[in-house]
Scaffold this active site. Structure first.
Site, mmCIF file in Angstrom:
data_model
loop_
_atom_site.group_PDB
_atom_site.id
_atom_site.type_symbol
_atom_site.label_atom_id
_atom_site.label_comp_id
_atom_site.label_asym_id
_atom_site.label_seq_id
_atom_site.Cartn_x
_atom_site.Cartn_y
_atom_site.Cartn_z
ATOM 1 N N HIS A 7 63.299 90.892 28.609
ATOM 2 C CA HIS A 7 62.625 90.235 27.246
ATOM 3 C C HIS A 7 62.604 92.669 27.468
ATOM 4 O O HIS A 7 63.168 93.166 28.248
ATOM 5 C CB HIS A 7 61.164 91.040 27.803
ATOM 6 C CG HIS A 7 60.467 91.063 29.211
ATOM 7 N ND1 HIS A 7 60.635 90.413 30.164
ATOM 8 C CD2 HIS A 7 59.916 92.562 29.371
ATOM 9 C CE1 HIS A 7 59.975 91.188 31.115
ATOM 10 N NE2 HIS A 7 59.768 92.046 30.950
ATOM 11 N N HIS A 79 60.246 99.566 29.528
ATOM 12 C CA HIS A 79 61.199 99.394 30.162
ATOM 13 C C HIS A 79 62.461 98.187 29.382
ATOM 14 O O HIS A 79 61.594 97.314 28.838
ATOM 15 C CB HIS A 79 60.881 98.234 31.263
ATOM 16 C CG HIS A 79 59.811 97.352 31.523
ATOM 17 N ND1 HIS A 79 58.405 97.953 31.177
ATOM 18 C CD2 HIS A 79 60.342 95.785 31.822
ATOM 19 C CE1 HIS A 79 58.266 96.412 31.427
ATOM 20 N NE2 HIS A 79 58.960 95.407 31.879
ATOM 21 N N GLU A 130 63.615 96.666 34.782
ATOM 22 C CA GLU A 130 63.249 95.853 35.209
ATOM 23 C C GLU A 130 64.403 94.059 35.819
ATOM 24 O O GLU A 130 65.433 93.727 34.967
ATOM 25 C CB GLU A 130 61.873 94.966 35.062
ATOM 26 C CG GLU A 130 61.089 93.889 35.862
ATOM 27 C CD GLU A 130 60.183 93.433 34.719
ATOM 28 O OE1 GLU A 130 59.768 93.675 33.437
ATOM 29 O OE2 GLU A 130 59.531 92.725 35.273
HETATM 30 CO CO CO Z 1 58.797 93.394 32.548
#
Ligand code: CO
Length: 139
Positions: A7, A79, A130
């Site tokens: 994502h 992020h 991440e």
């Molecule tokens: Co995230």
């Protein structure tokens, strides 16, 4: 080591307005807001054919998103999340090559119920990364 893009997370100053824009203007599949108190965020997930977008809004007094929105009042990309098959192995390899893992330095359970960790943006071209361990066949 890294696999698919899981994502892209966007910090937004108005979660309802941003969700309505993705649903209406952009015609996306937009979920209901979810509170993630462990991460200090309220999240709206947007399902795209090849990945997801997470709209992030601060939740609670010491949300990690609050400072970001102070510096970026209009919102912005916060992020990006890459999938890994084994977060322990990924962490060991990254630490051995000098990358800094944020927080306690250990993986913790993320918004999707899978182990995640965050890497220092100064080590990755100014981008907060991440890593999420996604079991084979999921995601
Ligand atoms: Co995230």
């Amino acid at each position: 080591m890294i696999g698919r893009l899981n994502h892209v997370a966007i910090a937004v100053p108005d979660l309802e307005a941003a969700a309505a824009q993705y649903r209406g203007t952009l015609g996306a599949r937009v979920g209901a807001p979810q509170d993630e108190p462990d991460h200090g965020v309220r999240v709206v997930f947007i399902e795209l054919p090849n990945t997801k977008i997470e709209l992030l809004y601060p939740l609670g007094a010491d949300s990690p998103i609050a400072g970001f929105l102070e510096r970026n009042p209009a919102g912005g990309i916060h992020h990006i999340c890459y999938e890994v098959a084994d977060i322990g192995a990924a962490r060991a390899q990254l630490v051995a090559s000098g990358a800094r893992v944020l927080g306690t330095g250990e993986a913790k359970i993320g918004a999707h119920g899978n182990p995640v960790l965050f890497l220092h943006p100064k080590d990755f071209n100014g981008c907060l990364i991440e890593l999420e361990q996604v079991p084979a066949g999921e995601g």
